[in-house]
Design an enzyme around this catalytic site. Structure first.
Site, PDB file in Angstrom:
ATOM      1  N   GLU A 164       1.449  12.905  58.948  1.00 44.60           N
ATOM      2  CA  GLU A 164       2.524  12.716  59.907  1.00 44.60           C
ATOM      3  C   GLU A 164       2.433  11.365  60.613  1.00 44.60           C
ATOM      4  OE1 GLU A 164       2.337  15.987  62.634  1.00 44.60           O
ATOM      5  OE2 GLU A 164       2.337  17.445  61.003  1.00 44.60           O
ATOM      6  N   CYS A 205       2.514   6.223  66.252  1.00 47.72           N
ATOM      7  CA  CYS A 205       1.326   7.080  66.250  1.00 47.72           C
ATOM      8  C   CYS A 205       1.046   7.440  64.792  1.00 47.72           C
ATOM      9  CB  CYS A 205       1.650   8.320  67.089  1.00 47.72           C
ATOM     10  SG  CYS A 205       0.337   9.536  67.065  1.00 47.72           S
ATOM     11  N   CYS A 246      -8.394  17.218  59.097  1.00 48.73           N
ATOM     12  CA  CYS A 246      -9.508  16.704  59.890  1.00 48.73           C
ATOM     13  C   CYS A 246     -10.646  17.710  59.796  1.00 48.73           C
ATOM     14  CB  CYS A 246      -9.095  16.528  61.348  1.00 48.73           C
ATOM     15  SG  CYS A 246     -10.404  15.827  62.374  1.00 48.73           S
ATOM     16  N   CYS A 306     -11.607  20.883  66.144  1.00 53.32           N
ATOM     17  CA  CYS A 306     -11.325  21.166  67.563  1.00 53.32           C
ATOM     18  C   CYS A 306     -10.410  22.389  67.612  1.00 53.32           C
ATOM     19  CB  CYS A 306     -10.676  19.964  68.234  1.00 53.32           C
ATOM     20  SG  CYS A 306     -11.707  18.492  68.128  1.00 53.32           S
ATOM     21  N   CYS A 330      -6.458  22.234  68.272  1.00 57.57           N
ATOM     22  CA  CYS A 330      -5.686  21.216  67.553  1.00 57.57           C
ATOM     23  C   CYS A 330      -5.159  21.777  66.231  1.00 57.57           C
ATOM     24  CB  CYS A 330      -6.583  20.010  67.311  1.00 57.57           C
ATOM     25  SG  CYS A 330      -5.888  18.793  66.180  1.00 57.57           S
ATOM     26  N   GLY A 386      -6.208  13.447  61.947  1.00 55.29           N
ATOM     27  CA  GLY A 386      -7.477  12.906  61.476  1.00 55.29           C
ATOM     28  C   GLY A 386      -8.307  12.224  62.533  1.00 55.29           C
ATOM     29  N   GLU A 387      -9.571  12.030  62.192  1.00 58.59           N
ATOM     30  CA  GLU A 387     -10.519  11.363  63.091  1.00 58.59           C
ATOM     31  C   GLU A 387     -10.761   9.951  62.531  1.00 58.59           C
ATOM     32  OE1 GLU A 387     -12.108  11.450  66.039  1.00 58.59           O
ATOM     33  OE2 GLU A 387     -13.025   9.625  65.291  1.00 58.59           O
ATOM     34  N   SER A 420      -8.332   6.339  68.758  1.00 55.18           N
ATOM     35  CA  SER A 420      -8.706   7.516  69.540  1.00 55.18           C
ATOM     36  C   SER A 420      -9.772   8.290  68.774  1.00 55.18           C
ATOM     37  CB  SER A 420      -7.466   8.396  69.747  1.00 55.18           C
ATOM     38  OG  SER A 420      -7.806   9.578  70.443  1.00 55.18           O
ATOM     39  N   SER A 464     -11.490  11.376  73.376  1.00 54.80           N
ATOM     40  CA  SER A 464     -10.953  12.701  73.692  1.00 54.80           C
ATOM     41  C   SER A 464     -12.071  13.543  74.280  1.00 54.80           C
ATOM     42  CB  SER A 464     -10.415  13.341  72.409  1.00 54.80           C
ATOM     43  OG  SER A 464      -9.383  12.529  71.899  1.00 54.80           O
ATOM     44  N   LEU A 465     -12.027  13.726  75.585  1.00 51.77           N
ATOM     45  CA  LEU A 465     -13.151  14.379  76.267  1.00 51.77           C
ATOM     46  C   LEU A 465     -12.894  15.872  76.493  1.00 51.77           C
ATOM     47  CD1 LEU A 465     -15.871  13.298  77.151  1.00 51.77           C
ATOM     48  CD2 LEU A 465     -14.929  12.901  79.426  1.00 51.77           C
ATOM     49  N   HIS A 466     -11.821  16.189  77.164  1.00 52.48           N
ATOM     50  CA  HIS A 466     -11.325  17.573  77.344  1.00 52.48           C
ATOM     51  C   HIS A 466     -12.194  18.506  78.182  1.00 52.48           C
ATOM     52  CE1 HIS A 466      -8.511  16.276  74.380  1.00 52.48           C
ATOM     53  NE2 HIS A 466      -9.320  16.392  73.367  1.00 52.48           N
ATOM     54  N   ASN A 485      -0.492  21.348  74.039  1.00 49.56           N
ATOM     55  CA  ASN A 485       0.597  21.826  73.179  1.00 49.56           C
ATOM     56  C   ASN A 485       0.181  23.148  72.582  1.00 49.56           C
ATOM     57  OD1 ASN A 485       2.724  19.716  72.675  1.00 49.56           O
ATOM     58  ND2 ASN A 485       0.831  18.546  72.488  1.00 49.56           N
ATOM     59  N   CYS A 494       0.314  16.344  67.142  1.00 48.18           N
ATOM     60  CA  CYS A 494      -0.654  16.281  66.062  1.00 48.18           C
ATOM     61  C   CYS A 494      -0.670  17.531  65.173  1.00 48.18           C
ATOM     62  CB  CYS A 494      -2.006  16.099  66.737  1.00 48.18           C
ATOM     63  SG  CYS A 494      -3.377  15.953  65.650  1.00 48.18           S
TER      64      CYS A 494
END
Ligand code: SAH
Ligand code: SF4
Length: 356
Positions: free
Chosen positions: A92, A105, A112, A116, A119, A159-160, A189, A212-214, A292, A335
């Site tokens: 995407e 983006c 991935c 997570c 996600c 993806g990472e 990111s 990306s901490l979260h 999301n 994502c």
């Protein structure tokens, strides 16, 4: 015979030698190279004879086929679901325009491996790394469809990026050097792939880093981000400080806000304590993103008033924060979400929002 190079995977040397094999005059190389990086597509490069454009198009094919293209009702957000010529994997891309910038983006992998839990891409698992050509093509083709020149690129699609370092870095160099997108306007990111962050710190191009901490503590982060068991928060912050120190840039921390999970006041205070006096110009910055909803995760987005209190508590510790507004709500612009919707004919109802 090896496969023909893709249009945006081909190097200047490959284009030069192909044109010389075809007996084209030498000045064509610069013309073709600049046509490839122009705001319009090669097919529309009228400075080149049509026959040559056709021949180039066959020799250096595009490698992404649009499966779904959707535009938000205000036309400022466009999302593509592509299938890759090589193997049919789906990825995407999202174009977000505003009066003074156009941000793409992009995806760095099909799927991935990081898993997570909240996600959509992580829930679907890993398929394969994208090539430099596939990554660059996303930016080029978003640009072809935009009246505005692409000013910013964020690696916040599927993806990472730091798990596919070489291909991603090849794309960064290409975007900076050939498309003229300043490295500072390219954001990588990461979920915290520490070795990749160290490599980034050693690069001379000062791209912007988002982490990306979260979660403000390892116990919670272990649950949301499995990679935290390998690279816990202290190591991730140390590597981020390394990048900030090397590039003199402010690091952004992404924080997906999940009601009742990571949006408490004491968690805001703990996050503020972690990030205060962070190196880099202006210190750390936090992006608070309402979660999301995704099919594989039961959490809900934190309420807006909670986000405001959270941001105020961070400010009390001297850490700036932005509450991200939702974007592309009518087109699954988050994502992994468009792919999830296409793959599952009857998704649960619920609005989708632009994550990154
Ligand atoms: N793998 C990289 C980049 C791609 S994900 C990373 O994790 O940083 C881009 C951003 O979207 C990350 O900050 C990620 O945590 C966030 N994200 C993923 N799913 C989300 C969701 N359901 N709601 C809100 N943000 C999400
Ligand atoms: Fe991968 Fe990023 Fe999704 Fe985690 S949030 S699964 S690292 S794409």
């Amino acid at each position: 015979m090896t496969a023909a190079p893709s249009r945006y995977g081909a190097t200047l040397d490959e284009i030069t030698s192909t044109l010389s094999e075809w007996g084209e005059p030498r000045y064509r190389t610069a013309q073709v190279w600049s046509a490839l990086h122009a705001p319009h597509s090669l097919e529309d490069a009228t400075a080149l004879p049509r026959a040559l454009r056709d021949r180039l198009g066959d020799a250096f094919p595009l490698v992404l086929t649009p499966e779904v293209v959707s535009a938000s009702s205000d036309t400022m957000t466009t999302k593509w679901l592509w299938s890759c010529t090589a193997g049919g994997a789906q990825v995407e891309t999202v174009l977000m325009r505003s009066p003074n910038r156009a941000t793409v983006c992009i995806s760095s992998q099909a799927g991935c491996a990081m898993g997570c839990t909240f996600c959509a891409t992580g829930q679907a698992g890993f398929e394969r790394h994208l090539t430099t050509g596939e990554i660059v093509e996303q930016v080029a083709r978003a640009g072809h469809s935009s009246e505005q020149r692409i000013s910013n690129v964020v690696f916040m699609g599927m993806g990472e990026p730091l798990a596919n370092y070489d291909a991603v870095w090849g794309a960064v160099e290409r975007l900076h050097g050939d498309f003229g997108i300043s490295a500072r306007r390219i954001t990588v990111s990461t979920v915290g792939v520490v070795p990749g962050m160290r490599r980034l710190a050693a690069e001379s191009l000062p791209v912007t880093l988002a982490v990306s901490l979260h979660a403000p503590d390892d116990e919670l982060r272990n649950q949301l981000v499995p990679l935290n068991r390998r690279y816990p928060i202290a190591e991730v912050l140390d590597a981020a400080a390394d990048v900030a120190g090397a590039h003199g840039r402010r690091i952004t921390f992404e924080y997906a806000c999940i009601a009742g999970v990571n949006d408490r006041i004491d968690q805001a205070d703990a996050l503020g304590a972690l990030l205060r006096s962070f190196p880099g110009s202006g210190g750390a910055h936090v992006n608070l993103i309402p979660l999301n909803p995704t099919a594989g995760f039961t959490g809900h987005a934190a309420r807006h008033d909670r986000l405001r209190i959270f941001a105020e508590r961070l400010a009390g510790k001297g850490v700036t924060a932005t509450i991200r507004r939702n974007r592309g709500t009518d087109i699954d612009a988050a994502c992994g979400q468009l792919r999830a919707r296409v793959a599952i004919p009857d998704p649960p109802s619920g609005s989708a929002t632009m994550a990154p």
